[in-house]
Enzyme design. Structure first.
Site, PDB file in Angstrom:
ATOM      1  N   LYS A   1     -11.566  -4.017  -3.867  1.00 12.45           N
ATOM      2  CA  LYS A   1     -12.237  -2.755  -4.211  1.00 12.45           C
ATOM      3  C   LYS A   1     -11.236  -1.711  -4.692  1.00 12.45           C
ATOM      4  O   LYS A   1     -11.603  -0.756  -5.337  1.00 12.45           O
ATOM      5  CB  LYS A   1     -13.048  -2.231  -3.039  1.00 12.45           C
ATOM      6  CG  LYS A   1     -12.274  -2.016  -1.782  1.00 12.45           C
ATOM      7  CD  LYS A   1     -13.230  -2.055  -0.600  1.00 12.45           C
ATOM      8  CE  LYS A   1     -12.459  -2.299   0.683  1.00 12.45           C
ATOM      9  NZ  LYS A   1     -13.144  -3.121   1.629  1.00 12.45           N
TER      10      LYS A   1
ATOM     11  N   LYS B   1       0.832  -1.213   0.000  1.00 12.26           N
ATOM     12  CA  LYS B   1       0.000   0.000   0.000  1.00 12.26           C
ATOM     13  C   LYS B   1       0.858   1.252   0.000  1.00 12.26           C
ATOM     14  O   LYS B   1       0.537   2.225  -0.677  1.00 12.26           O
ATOM     15  CB  LYS B   1      -0.974   0.001   1.179  1.00 12.26           C
ATOM     16  CG  LYS B   1      -2.069  -1.042   1.007  1.00 12.26           C
ATOM     17  CD  LYS B   1      -3.302  -0.787   1.851  1.00 12.26           C
ATOM     18  CE  LYS B   1      -4.390  -1.779   1.434  1.00 12.26           C
ATOM     19  NZ  LYS B   1      -5.554  -1.778   2.300  1.00 12.26           N
TER      20      LYS B   1
ATOM     21  N   LYS C   1      -6.339 -10.932  -6.656  1.00 16.06           N
ATOM     22  CA  LYS C   1      -7.532 -11.073  -5.825  1.00 16.06           C
ATOM     23  C   LYS C   1      -8.549  -9.990  -6.166  1.00 16.06           C
ATOM     24  O   LYS C   1      -8.179  -8.870  -6.540  1.00 16.06           O
ATOM     25  CB  LYS C   1      -7.171 -11.027  -4.338  1.00 16.06           C
ATOM     26  CG  LYS C   1      -6.869  -9.662  -3.777  1.00 16.06           C
ATOM     27  CD  LYS C   1      -7.098  -9.622  -2.259  1.00 16.06           C
ATOM     28  CE  LYS C   1      -7.085  -8.165  -1.784  1.00 16.06           C
ATOM     29  NZ  LYS C   1      -7.665  -7.943  -0.492  1.00 16.06           N
TER      30      LYS C   1
HETATM   31  P1  ATP Z   1      -8.754  -3.501  -0.406  1.00 14.90           P
HETATM   32  O1  ATP Z   1      -9.192  -3.444  -1.796  1.00 14.90           O
HETATM   33  O2  ATP Z   1      -8.690  -2.155   0.251  1.00 14.90           O
HETATM   34  O3  ATP Z   1      -7.550  -4.374  -0.178  1.00 14.90           O
HETATM   35  P2  ATP Z   1     -10.466  -5.631   0.216  1.00 14.90           P
HETATM   36  O4  ATP Z   1     -11.369  -5.696  -0.941  1.00 14.90           O
HETATM   37  O5  ATP Z   1      -9.323  -6.587   0.293  1.00 14.90           O
HETATM   38  O6  ATP Z   1      -9.944  -4.180   0.375  1.00 14.90           O
HETATM   39  P3  ATP Z   1     -10.962  -5.689   3.054  1.00 14.90           P
HETATM   40  O7  ATP Z   1     -11.884  -4.743   3.719  1.00 14.90           O
HETATM   41  O8  ATP Z   1      -9.513  -5.495   3.208  1.00 14.90           O
HETATM   42  O9  ATP Z   1     -11.351  -5.776   1.503  1.00 14.90           O
HETATM   43  O10 ATP Z   1     -11.300  -7.166   3.481  1.00 14.90           O
HETATM   44  C1  ATP Z   1     -12.422  -7.575   4.225  1.00 14.90           C
HETATM   45  C2  ATP Z   1     -12.408  -9.092   4.331  1.00 14.90           C
HETATM   46  O11 ATP Z   1     -12.627  -9.695   3.073  1.00 14.90           O
HETATM   47  C3  ATP Z   1     -11.089  -9.680   4.859  1.00 14.90           C
HETATM   48  O12 ATP Z   1     -11.369 -10.760   5.702  1.00 14.90           O
HETATM   49  C4  ATP Z   1     -10.411 -10.138   3.614  1.00 14.90           C
HETATM   50  O13 ATP Z   1      -9.503 -11.185   3.873  1.00 14.90           O
HETATM   51  C5  ATP Z   1     -11.593 -10.617   2.780  1.00 14.90           C
HETATM   52  N1  ATP Z   1     -11.314 -10.523   1.357  1.00 14.90           N
HETATM   53  C6  ATP Z   1     -11.053  -9.401   0.674  1.00 14.90           C
HETATM   54  N2  ATP Z   1     -10.860  -9.660  -0.632  1.00 14.90           N
HETATM   55  C7  ATP Z   1     -11.009 -11.006  -0.778  1.00 14.90           C
HETATM   56  C8  ATP Z   1     -10.940 -11.896  -1.898  1.00 14.90           C
HETATM   57  N3  ATP Z   1     -10.698 -11.453  -3.109  1.00 14.90           N
HETATM   58  N4  ATP Z   1     -11.141 -13.208  -1.670  1.00 14.90           N
HETATM   59  C9  ATP Z   1     -11.402 -13.673  -0.438  1.00 14.90           C
HETATM   60  N5  ATP Z   1     -11.487 -12.886   0.660  1.00 14.90           N
HETATM   61  C10 ATP Z   1     -11.293 -11.579   0.499  1.00 14.90           C
END
Ligand code: ATP
Ligand code: LTN
Length: 340
Positions: free
Chosen positions: A203, A116, A200
């Site tokens: 958002k 990040k 992955k």
């Molecule tokens: P960012 O885009 O800011 O990294 P994010 O989409 O990863 O955000 P978070 O709020 O960081 O979302 O994650 C919330 C939860 O969802 C955490 O438990 C994270 O491990 C899970 N998670 C996020 N993205 C995935 C994914 N692609 N597959 C499985 N689990 C996920």
């Protein structure tokens, strides 16, 4: 409250208007399942979200929207606590204490921080982003958590929480902290981006078209699935290395439909990618529609939602206070006379 049940804790940041399918299948589905057998506590971690400098009004609105989606997904406030992190000041208090137990080098090794901060550059990186995993450890240790359901990307942060818990027990005496276990379900631990199926779903991904958002218009959801990147060759089979696109679709399908990946591969033998996409789009839309409708109802009744969150915070705070007082005492902070 069932005191004898083990405790589960997890959280999500209010950093978008809608959660995506990765958040949902990777984490939320497990939150809902675990509330059967665990004493469950789930939080919208708004203090964590401050690390990305959100617009104030947007942060407020996203905090409610995120909580609404927890409830719509099946987190039941009659059984589990749902609250907003900043409503329970003990989180920030314990984070400070834990930061004095965290090595600088140890924090520097966190890959999410490295990723990040590399994105925004040194001048855009704040200290909060660096200490983010310490605040996360505080969230977990405050509730003497046994189990933390998250996606694969959170594994390293959880390892730090475990190390900190062990360190507290060594330095301050046994019984200072509970060492939490990760709960990461292999099949759904990582849901991939539909446009870049080796990354992955996230958002913050550069191309929003690879994302399936829970609160999105169903037509758009269907369109994103139908325009998902597939691989060369026409055969439908599961192979993450050579067929990441089709494999991602099969994983999502299996997670929402209940059929195993092997079964799906068999059912789609001789069919084309297009068939799989059309069926998957229908299945995802049918699956998300009731969740979306329910979330919108909560979003449109902010007073009811806020009552749930207030009750959650009151109960969470009572637990958190006990842990914090125990640790304040063990490190040697003087208790004010009025609290004795
Ligand atoms: P960012 O885009 O800011 O990294 P994010 O989409 O990863 O955000 P978070 O709020 O960081 O979302 O994650 C919330 C939860 O969802 C955490 O438990 C994270 O491990 C899970 N998670 C996020 N993205 C995935 C994914 N692609 N597959 C499985 N689990 C996920
Ligand atoms: N870092 C997590 C959110 C989070 C969390 C937690 C998850 C903050 N505190 C405590 C589990 C337990 C993320 O999803 N990005």
């Amino acid at each position: 409250m069932g005191c004898m049940k083990p405790r589960v804790f997890s959280a999500m940041q209010p950093t978008s208007d809608s959660l995506h399918l990765g958040n949902y299948l990777g984490a939320l589905v497990n939150w809902v399942a675990l509330q059967e057998d665990y004493d469950a506590i789930y939080s919208v971690v708004d203090l964590h979200a401050l690390t990305v400098s959100p617009e104030p009004e947007q942060l407020r609105s996203r905090t409610r929207r995120t909580a609404a989606q927890f409830l719509a997904a099946g987190v039941d406030p009659a059984r589990s606590l749902v609250f907003v992190q900043s409503h329970v000041p003990e989180h920030a208090e314990l984070a400070w204490l834990l930061s004095t137990f965290t090595g600088f080098g140890e924090a520097s090794r966190m890959t999410q921080f490295k990723d990040k901060s590399a994105k925004v550059g040194e001048s855009g990186t704040n200290v909060g982003l660096f200490t983010y995993p310490v605040l996360m450890a505080a969230d977990i240790l405050l509730y003497d958590t046994d189990l933390v359901p998250v996606g694969e990307d959170q594994r390293q942060h959880l390892e730090l929480s475990r190390d900190l818990a062990e360190r507290l027990n060594t330095r301050l005496g046994e019984g200072s902290a509970t060492v939490p276990e990760p709960y990461i379900v292999k099949e759904t631990a990582k849901i991939y981006d539909l446009q870049e199926p080796t990354k992955k779903m996230s958002k913050s991904a550069s191309n929003g078209k690879g994302l399936i958002e829970i609160l999105e218009d169903p037509k758009k959801v269907a369109k994103s699935i139908k325009s998902a990147v597939t691989d060369t060759g026409a055969e439908i089979r599961f192979d993450r290395e050579t067929k990441p696109g089709v494999s991602s679709l099969l994983s999502i399908y299996s997670a929402i439909d209940g059929r195993s990946i092997e079964q799906l591969v068999e059912d789609y033998q001789g069919k084309m990618y297009g068939h799989l996409k059309v069926d998957l789009a229908d299945a995802v839309v049918a699956y998300l529609t009731p969740i979306r409708d329910n979330a919108m109802e909560w979003i449109e009744s902010p007073d009811s939602l806020d009552s749930v969150l207030d009750e959650g915070a009151t109960k969470a705070s009572a637990i958190a206070r006990g842990t914090l007082e125990r640790l304040y005492d063990r490190v040697g902070l003087l208790k004010p006379q009025r609290w004795r």
